[in-house]
Write an enzyme that holds these catalytic residues in place. Structure first.
Site, PDB file in Angstrom:
ATOM      1  N   LYS A 170      89.617  91.674  64.062  1.00 22.42           N
ATOM      2  CA  LYS A 170      90.036  91.382  62.697  1.00 22.42           C
ATOM      3  C   LYS A 170      89.813  92.619  61.837  1.00 22.42           C
ATOM      4  CE  LYS A 170      88.221  90.030  58.969  1.00 22.42           C
ATOM      5  NZ  LYS A 170      89.137  90.778  58.048  1.00 22.42           N
TER       6      LYS A 170
ATOM      7  N   GLY B 112      80.213  95.728  57.858  1.00 21.12           N
ATOM      8  CA  GLY B 112      80.636  95.142  56.594  1.00 21.12           C
ATOM      9  C   GLY B 112      79.423  94.831  55.741  1.00 21.12           C
ATOM     10  N   SER B 113      79.558  93.856  54.878  1.00 20.39           N
ATOM     11  CA  SER B 113      78.479  93.548  53.939  1.00 20.39           C
ATOM     12  C   SER B 113      77.350  92.775  54.607  1.00 20.39           C
ATOM     13  CB  SER B 113      79.018  92.730  52.761  1.00 20.39           C
ATOM     14  OG  SER B 113      79.259  91.388  53.141  1.00 20.39           O
ATOM     15  N   THR B 114      76.160  92.935  54.060  1.00 21.40           N
ATOM     16  CA  THR B 114      74.987  92.221  54.565  1.00 21.40           C
ATOM     17  C   THR B 114      75.170  90.714  54.424  1.00 21.40           C
ATOM     18  OG1 THR B 114      73.576  94.091  53.976  1.00 21.40           O
ATOM     19  CG2 THR B 114      72.493  91.973  54.308  1.00 21.40           C
TER      20      THR B 114
ATOM     21  N   VAL C  11      77.933  88.878  54.432  1.00 26.71           N
ATOM     22  CA  VAL C  11      78.853  88.334  55.439  1.00 26.71           C
ATOM     23  C   VAL C  11      78.185  88.317  56.816  1.00 26.71           C
ATOM     24  CG1 VAL C  11      81.037  88.710  56.654  1.00 26.71           C
ATOM     25  CG2 VAL C  11      80.928  88.966  54.170  1.00 26.71           C
TER      26      VAL C  11
ATOM     27  N   GLU D  89      76.316  96.668  61.606  1.00 28.19           N
ATOM     28  CA  GLU D  89      75.881  97.682  60.639  1.00 28.19           C
ATOM     29  C   GLU D  89      76.372  97.199  59.290  1.00 28.19           C
ATOM     30  OE1 GLU D  89      76.346 100.390  57.881  1.00 28.19           O
ATOM     31  OE2 GLU D  89      77.858 101.128  59.287  1.00 28.19           O
TER      32      GLU D  89
ATOM     33  N   CYS E 108      78.731 103.564  53.658  1.00 33.17           N
ATOM     34  CA  CYS E 108      77.468 102.828  53.820  1.00 33.17           C
ATOM     35  C   CYS E 108      76.275 103.762  53.645  1.00 33.17           C
ATOM     36  CB  CYS E 108      77.418 102.177  55.200  1.00 33.17           C
ATOM     37  SG  CYS E 108      78.808 101.094  55.560  1.00 33.17           S
TER      38      CYS E 108
ATOM     39  N   GLU F  31      73.178  97.309  46.182  1.00 25.55           N
ATOM     40  CA  GLU F  31      74.246  98.169  46.694  1.00 25.55           C
ATOM     41  C   GLU F  31      75.442  98.112  45.744  1.00 25.55           C
ATOM     42  OE1 GLU F  31      76.320  99.099  50.958  1.00 25.55           O
ATOM     43  OE2 GLU F  31      76.245  96.999  50.345  1.00 25.55           O
TER      44      GLU F  31
END
Length: 545
Positions: free
Chosen positions: A211, A264-266, A268, A292, A326, A422
């Site tokens: 995806k 991606g984001s923490t 998610v 990550e 990141c 962030e």
């Protein structure tokens, strides 16, 4: 004729400079022009077949959001099921290929990228993600090439790791692909990550449902085409674009989910982990979870630091690609004795920095990725106007493109949200500390943020470097001394962090690849025993009654 194949010794790809008058500059300029004039139709690809659902979303330039580059087709739950089935079907053959035959696909992809595909991948990344020419070159060209050349070499090292045998028995480790399929979820900010997350598990014999990020669909489309031209068999990687929640709901509920490769984001990632944890009874095996996630990356300056080097590190580390890395510099701790000089040097660079269309190679920065990011980042800047001091920048203009001037903020509050949260944009927040409070400041750096991705210390005093390296041991998975905390190179600085920044499985090393195999120990005895009795069971002679 039999042979024991070995992959070529990898070397890092050379970054082209695109100097005025150079052939590579002319080639890339031409591809930017032709691609900007195209309107690409981006299908789902399942089992090697293109699928068009008719439900489409536009691909736009972030720096000119009225310019539509194409449309991508949105997958529904039924397409996700089809992709899983295609991955399982392809996996029956792909996992039986000799590892070097799988590696050959990536090695050919790397060679295609260095030659006929370089301008296309760079142009797609520039137009679709608003990277300037150098940021695209180090990402969509060189780093992607490095992943595809170094990963086969790291795989070779894994397969060669074998147990001890002797004349009576032969012991072996068979590195099996995982039992099931791998779900790869890739971000918008690095085309090379979009390449590595599905291909690293595939190299080790796995098949993948991929995806891509909806805001990086142009480069993802061309990446898939590149892999197909390199000889990737149908179904090994299935390109399924669509709503993340819809796709993940199907994938994470499937009994044959074998692993998740995520950037991606923490938030998610935490949700993915929670869902997987709550579904363990339904899976065939324990899924491997590699992620990550976010970062709140720091620069800590000692009073002995070089002000000129420190200022350049802040500017390059904080504002390249609009701070959407990141690893980007987001918080800086500077001693009071250096602040005025570092501030003035940094502000001078910010003031001369050009922001605009990335097709104009004079621009240092492009636009942030989309309106959602634009609104969020500008919201942080607005909050800083009342709770901190904006030293430079701070202007937001979304009328044509999602442009935000590089912004430098100063706060006297060591727990300010701009030092903790962030932002993922071109905003760097500084905290000025008293020179005598070096020890306390190191503790502050370690404890302020939940993240632990990258960080740097600047000092000319060697004792201070050693102190910071020890005190910040767990504050960053990639730690830099007298250098900005961005720009990790495959094979040189394996990348990843811990705490809220992920599982630290180090992309660009064998430590990531080892997560995508399930070893089986095989022992062969050449002459098996035919008597159950052991020598110790023999008689001592006459036995006492």
């Amino acid at each position: 004729m039999s042979r024991i194949p070995r992959v070529p010794e990898p070397v890092n790809d050379f970054n082209r400079t695109y100097l005025p008058g150079s052939p590579e500059r002319a080639e890339l300029k031409a591809r930017l022009k032709s691609m900007a004039a195209e309107r690409v139709d981006i299908p789902i690809i399942i089992g090697g077949k293109e699928i068009r659902t008719g439900r489409t979303q536009p691909v736009v330039m972030p720096h000119n959001h009225k310019h539509v580059l194409g449309e991508w087709h949105v997958a529904g739950p039924e397409h996700v099921q089809q992709a899983i089935a295609a991955a399982q079907e392809a996996g029956r053959e792909w996992a039986t290929w000799a590892w070097h035959e799988r590696a050959a696909v990536l090695l050919r992809a790397a060679e295609l990228l260095t030659t006929t595909w370089r301008a296309t991948m760079n142009a797609a990344t520039m137009l679709g993600q608003s990277k300037n020419v150098f940021q695209a070159e180090i990402d969509a060209a060189s780093e992607m090439v490095d992943f595809w050349r170094f990963n086969p070499y790291f795989a070779q090292e894994i397969y060669e790791e074998q147990p001890i045998s002797n004349h009576a028995m032969w012991n072996a480790l068979e590195y099996r692909a995982l039992e099931g399929f791998v779900y790869a979820v890739t971000p918008f900010n690095f085309t090379s990550i979009a390449a590595n997350l599905p291909t690293a598990p595939a190299l080790m014999g796995n098949t993948v449902v991929w995806k891509p990020a909806s805001s990086a669909m142009l480069s993802a489309h061309y990446l898939m085409q590149l892999l197909e031209e390199a000889g990737l068999p149908p179904g090994v990687i299935n390109f399924v674009a669509g709503d993340a929640e819809t796709i993940s709901k199907v994938v994470l509920s499937h009994r044959d989910l074998a692993g998740v490769h995520f950037t991606g984001s923490t938030e998610v990632f935490n949700n993915l982990w929670t869902t997987i944890g709550g579904s363990m009874a339904t899976y065939r095996s324990y899924p491997r979870i590699v992620g990550e996630t976010g970062g709140k990356d720091f620069v800590l300056a000692h009073p002995s630091a070089d002000p000129a080097a420190l200022a350049v590190a802040i500017v390059r580390g904080g504002y390249e690609f609009q701070g959407q890395k990141c690893s980007a510099v987001s918080r800086v701790y500077i001693p009071r004795s250096l602040w005025s000089e570092v501030r003035d040097r940094t502000v001078a660079m910010i003031d001369e920095m050009r922001v605009g269309d990335v097709a104009d190679f004079r621009n240092f920065m492009g636009a942030v990725i989309d309106k959602r990011a634009f609104d969020r980042i500008c919201g942080y800047i607005d909050a800083a106007r009342t709770s901190a001091t904006i030293v430079a920048g701070g202007q937001c203009d979304g009328s044509k493109g999602y442009f935000i001037r590089p912004t430098l903020v100063e706060t006297t509050d060591p727990s300010h949200r701009l030092l903790r949260e962030e932002v993922f944009g071109p905003v760097v927040t500084t905290y000025v500390y008293d020179d005598a409070r070096w020890q306390e400041t190191m503790a502050l750096v370690d404890s302020t943020s939940a993240y632990a991705l990258t960080g740097a210390v600047f000092a000319q005093d060697r004792a201070a470097i050693m102190e910071a390296t020890s005190a910040l041991r767990y504050a960053a998975g990639n730690f830099y001394v007298n250098d900005k905390p961005t720009g990790a190179v495959v094979g040189q600085q394996p990348f990843g962090g811990s705490r809220a920044s992920g599982t630290n499985d180090k992309a660009g090393s064998m430590w990531n690849l080892i997560r995508w195999v399930s070893p089986r120990t095989i022992k062969e005895t050449f002459v098996p025993p035919t008597d159950y009795r052991y020598p110790f069971m023999g008689s001592d002679g006459a036995q006492r009654s």
